[in-house]
Motif scaffolding. Structure first.
Motif, short mmCIF file in Angstrom:
data_model
loop_
_atom_site.label_atom_id
_atom_site.label_comp_id
_atom_site.label_asym_id
_atom_site.label_seq_id
_atom_site.Cartn_x
_atom_site.Cartn_y
_atom_site.Cartn_z
N SER A 190 19.79 -59.20 -7.17
CA SER A 190 19.83 -60.47 -6.46
C SER A 190 20.77 -61.43 -7.19
O SER A 190 21.27 -61.13 -8.28
CB SER A 190 18.43 -61.08 -6.42
OG SER A 190 18.02 -61.40 -7.74
N THR A 191 20.96 -62.60 -6.60
CA THR A 191 21.76 -63.63 -7.25
C THR A 191 21.17 -63.98 -8.61
O THR A 191 21.90 -64.16 -9.59
CB THR A 191 21.87 -64.87 -6.36
OG1 THR A 191 22.51 -64.49 -5.14
CG2 THR A 191 22.68 -65.97 -7.01
N ALA A 192 19.85 -64.04 -8.70
CA ALA A 192 19.20 -64.34 -9.99
C ALA A 192 19.50 -63.25 -11.01
O ALA A 192 19.73 -63.53 -12.19
CB ALA A 192 17.69 -64.48 -9.79
N GLY A 193 19.53 -61.98 -10.59
CA GLY A 193 19.85 -60.88 -11.49
C GLY A 193 21.30 -60.95 -11.97
O GLY A 193 21.60 -60.66 -13.13
N VAL A 194 22.21 -61.32 -11.08
CA VAL A 194 23.62 -61.46 -11.46
C VAL A 194 23.77 -62.61 -12.45
O VAL A 194 24.50 -62.49 -13.44
CB VAL A 194 24.51 -61.66 -10.21
CG1 VAL A 194 25.94 -62.01 -10.60
CG2 VAL A 194 24.48 -60.42 -9.34
N LYS A 195 23.08 -63.71 -12.20
CA LYS A 195 23.15 -64.85 -13.13
C LYS A 195 22.63 -64.44 -14.51
O LYS A 195 23.24 -64.75 -15.53
CB LYS A 195 22.32 -66.01 -12.57
CG LYS A 195 22.46 -67.28 -13.36
CD LYS A 195 21.78 -68.44 -12.64
CE LYS A 195 22.08 -69.72 -13.36
NZ LYS A 195 21.64 -70.89 -12.59
N GLU A 196 21.52 -63.71 -14.54
CA GLU A 196 20.97 -63.22 -15.81
C GLU A 196 21.97 -62.30 -16.51
O GLU A 196 22.15 -62.36 -17.73
CB GLU A 196 19.66 -62.48 -15.54
CG GLU A 196 18.96 -61.96 -16.77
CD GLU A 196 17.71 -61.16 -16.42
OE1 GLU A 196 17.25 -60.43 -17.31
OE2 GLU A 196 17.21 -61.24 -15.29
#
Length: 131
Positions: free
Chosen positions: A87-93
């Protein structure tokens, strides 16, 4: 394989914006299979990460300066969910993880030099973190 703009997403980390997408590719990149690629909007660097990698051989690829500077980081955490979806959150992490101070490095090159010492590898990463 062409990726349409509707399949690309954006994420902001710090003062940078990244365009990211998921694709499936074999024999063309450092990682085979389903991957995520995040390209900095200023086009100074990009990150590639293979989804559903084997636990004993996980890596993440950083590249900048038109691919002349390259680092394969060892043992990144799992950024995708239990079903293998990022997800976008995973990419940000993932992007934030790359900016950490020290990493174990599987491979690196700086121009034509690919036999960098540990100190040279860490200096290369320090240079990357400036981006």
């Amino acid at each position: 394989m062409a990726i349409s703009s509707k399949n690309k997403r954006r994420v902001s980390v710090g003062n940078k914006e990244y365009l990211w997408w998921v694709f499936d590719e074999y024999d063309q990149t450092e990682l085979d299979g389903i991957q995520v690629k995040a390209v900095c909007s200023d086009q100074t660097h990009f990150i590639k990460y293979g989804l559903q990698q084997k636990p004993d051989d996980r890596k993440l690829v950083l590249a900048w300066e038109n691919y002349t500077k390259l680092v394969h980081l060892s043992s990144p955490p799992v950024f995708e969910d239990n079903e293998g979806i990022i997800s976008t959150a995973g990419v940000k992490e993932m992007i934030q993880w790359c900016k950490k101070e020290r990493h174990r490095i599987q491979y690196s090159c700086d121009g034509n030099k690919n036999d960098l010492t540990e100190t040279e590898q860490q200096l290369l990463l320090k240079e990357y973190r400036k981006n």
